[in-house]
Write an enzyme that holds these catalytic residues in place. Structure first.
Site, PDB file in Angstrom:
ATOM      1  N   THR A  77      40.249   2.014  65.949  1.00 11.01           N
ATOM      2  CA  THR A  77      39.619   0.940  66.721  1.00 11.01           C
ATOM      3  C   THR A  77      40.462  -0.340  66.691  1.00 11.01           C
ATOM      4  O   THR A  77      41.188  -0.592  65.722  1.00 11.01           O
ATOM      5  CB  THR A  77      38.220   0.634  66.128  1.00 11.01           C
ATOM      6  OG1 THR A  77      37.731  -0.604  66.636  1.00 11.01           O
ATOM      7  CG2 THR A  77      38.261   0.509  64.603  1.00 11.01           C
ATOM      8  N   ASP A  78      40.313  -1.155  67.721  1.00  7.88           N
ATOM      9  CA  ASP A  78      41.004  -2.453  67.742  1.00  7.88           C
ATOM     10  C   ASP A  78      40.473  -3.387  66.651  1.00  7.88           C
ATOM     11  O   ASP A  78      41.112  -4.375  66.305  1.00  7.88           O
ATOM     12  CB  ASP A  78      40.874  -3.117  69.121  1.00  7.88           C
ATOM     13  CG  ASP A  78      39.436  -3.381  69.560  1.00  7.88           C
ATOM     14  OD1 ASP A  78      38.484  -2.967  68.853  1.00  7.88           O
ATOM     15  OD2 ASP A  78      39.256  -4.008  70.631  1.00  7.88           O
ATOM     16  N   GLU A  79      39.292  -3.049  66.086  1.00  8.35           N
ATOM     17  CA  GLU A  79      38.693  -3.958  65.099  1.00  8.35           C
ATOM     18  C   GLU A  79      39.510  -4.039  63.817  1.00  8.35           C
ATOM     19  O   GLU A  79      39.318  -4.956  63.019  1.00  8.35           O
ATOM     20  CB  GLU A  79      37.249  -3.532  64.803  1.00  8.35           C
ATOM     21  CG  GLU A  79      36.410  -3.546  66.066  1.00  8.35           C
ATOM     22  CD  GLU A  79      34.930  -3.377  65.822  1.00  8.35           C
ATOM     23  OE1 GLU A  79      34.451  -3.787  64.764  1.00  8.35           O
ATOM     24  OE2 GLU A  79      34.251  -2.843  66.725  1.00  8.35           O
ATOM     25  N   TYR A 139      33.085  -1.993  58.222  1.00  9.79           N
ATOM     26  CA  TYR A 139      33.441  -0.905  59.160  1.00  9.79           C
ATOM     27  C   TYR A 139      34.933  -0.961  59.475  1.00  9.79           C
ATOM     28  O   TYR A 139      35.655   0.034  59.338  1.00  9.79           O
ATOM     29  CB  TYR A 139      32.619  -1.026  60.451  1.00  9.79           C
ATOM     30  CG  TYR A 139      33.204  -0.238  61.615  1.00  9.79           C
ATOM     31  CD1 TYR A 139      33.225   1.154  61.601  1.00  9.79           C
ATOM     32  CD2 TYR A 139      33.754  -0.891  62.732  1.00  9.79           C
ATOM     33  CE1 TYR A 139      33.777   1.874  62.658  1.00  9.79           C
ATOM     34  CE2 TYR A 139      34.296  -0.180  63.791  1.00  9.79           C
ATOM     35  CZ  TYR A 139      34.301   1.206  63.752  1.00  9.79           C
ATOM     36  OH  TYR A 139      34.867   1.919  64.797  1.00  9.79           O
ATOM     37  N   LYS A 158      38.041   1.691  58.572  1.00  8.09           N
ATOM     38  CA  LYS A 158      38.905   2.318  59.586  1.00  8.09           C
ATOM     39  C   LYS A 158      40.373   1.963  59.324  1.00  8.09           C
ATOM     40  O   LYS A 158      41.256   2.802  59.485  1.00  8.09           O
ATOM     41  CB  LYS A 158      38.498   1.855  60.999  1.00  8.09           C
ATOM     42  CG  LYS A 158      37.133   2.327  61.458  1.00  8.09           C
ATOM     43  CD  LYS A 158      37.012   3.830  61.645  1.00  8.09           C
ATOM     44  CE  LYS A 158      37.808   4.355  62.823  1.00  8.09           C
ATOM     45  NZ  LYS A 158      37.506   5.793  63.076  1.00  8.09           N
TER      46      LYS A 158
END
Ligand code: NAD
Length: 362
Positions: free
Chosen positions: A130-132, A154, A158
């Site tokens: 994810t970009d997060e 989260y 990741k």
């Protein structure tokens, strides 16, 4: 070609399985195996339209179960790893579950790949991230080599998984690729994330809980465009490489909410401001030029058209989402705790599942 899809009963995973088995799937595909624990977010109904395809198999199991994972990895040519605890809000309350599934689960897959690496077969693992993991950015966009500065549990879980995956390329020469995508939307998304949550609440005549000042910005991509990007990286991406995926469709949560209100024929009185999420990232923006120039990927779905179709899907598919909303709690008012079915249950692809409530989430 035999492809193992972890988390294939979830939102993105099920769209990816549909793409694999459809006319644009890879040539020579002989088997797609879904490995999914059917947590509250996994739903066999997401795969209902594929269940008669003789190439599809479903294994009800956990990516942290080393025996199952080792056996499955040994009989497949590629692993597309999507299984995860995916909702930021839950990670604020129960980070350990995120570390267990997202980090330990990924390591279990890597151990299995390593175990089979001497058997002469060429295996690829595509890790869907994810970009997060990059954190939050006020201006500009992140290239793939930007330092990871995850801010939610989260995103941190990741990021840890990304680093483990890449380390296994450098240390052991495993053929692994990582993708980092922006926010997805489309049919079959569990009604805890902002678009399905707000849409289903508006369709029920309820208010929508908008975090803080509504100024948090996300880049939205239709799930089918994400899945086409994943297929390209699997087919032609480079081992050990990271590919950002994003359409550059930036919208504040307030602007998104206004679009949803318009799609549902509701007025601004239906917005209910709520206290901001703890540590809420202000803006995400990936630089997706690598996947565009190297692999020729382009998003096909315009946001206006895609959003209208998505809202129409929720309007027409109440039978899909109504069972997911707990009857004993007001719609969208309470965060669920993930429910995991007992393992070893017979594989099911007929739509039976358990439900949970939810809170505002992106
Ligand atoms: P989702 O929550 O809809 O689905 C996750 C799936 O994983 C579910 O089917 C669940 O049952 C399964 N799962 C969870 N724990 C498991 C375990 N221990 N063993 C086996 N299966 C397990 O998630 P999603 O939105 O479809 O996201 C899929 C992947 O894409 C995730 O890795 C997520 O981090 C990533 N991603 C999501 C987005 C997005 O906007 N949704 C954006 C970028 C990346």
């Amino acid at each position: 070609m035999r492809i193992l899809v972890t988390g294939g009963a979830g939102f993105i995973g099920s769209h990816f399985v549909r793409l694999l088995l459809g006319p644009d799937g890879p040539p020579g595909l002989t088997r797609v195996t879904v490995l999914d624990a059917l947590t509250y977010a996994g739903n066999p109904a997401n795969l209902a339209d594929c269940r008669d395809d003789p190439r599809l198999a479903f294994v009800h199991g956990d990516i942290r179960d080393g025996g199952t994972v080792r056996e499955l990895v040994g009989t497949h040519d590629a692993v597309v790893h999507q299984a995860a605890e995916s909702h930021v809000d839950h990670s604020l309350d129960r980070a350990a579950d995120f570390v267990s599934t997202n980090v330990q689960g990924t390591q279990t897959l890597l151990d299995a790949l390593l175990h089979h690496s001497g058997d002469g077969a060429d295996r690829t693992m595509l890790h869907v991230s994810t970009d997060e993991v990059y954190g939050s950015i006020e201006e500009g966009s992140w290239p793939e080599d930007h330092p990871l500065q995850p801010r939610s549990p989260y995103a941190a879980s990741k990021a840890a998984a990304d680093l483990l995956v890449l380390a296994h390329h450098r240390t052991h020469g495993l053929d692994v690729r990582v993708t980092r995508c922006s926010n997805n939307y489309g049919p079959n998304q569990y009604p805890e994330k902002i678009i399905p949550l707000f849409t289903t609440r508006l369709l029920d005549g309820l208010t929508v809980p908008l975090y803080g000042d509504g100024g948090n910005v996300r880049d939205w991509l239709h799930v089918e465009d994400h899945c086409r990007a994943l297929l390209l990286v699997l087919a032609r991406g480079r081992a050990g490489e990271v590919y950002n995926i994003g359409a550059g469709t930036e919208l504040s949560n307030r602007a998104l909410t206004e679009r949803l209100l318009a799609e549902c024929g509701a007025g601004p009185d239906r917005i209910r401001p709520v206290a901001d999420r703890k540590g809420h990232d202000r803006r995400y923006a990936v630089d997706a030029s690598r996947i565009r120039s190297e692999l020729g990927w382009r998003p096909r779905r315009g946001f206006d058209e895609g959003l209208a179709e998505t809202v129409a899907w929720y309007r027409e598919n109440r039978a899909w989402w109504e069972p997911l909303i707990r009857p004993d709690r007001p719609h969208g008012e309470v965060r669920p705790h993930g429910e995991v079915r007992p393992h070893g249950e017979a594989p099911v692809l007929d739509g039976a599942r358990s439900g949970a409530g939810n809170e505002a989430g992106v």
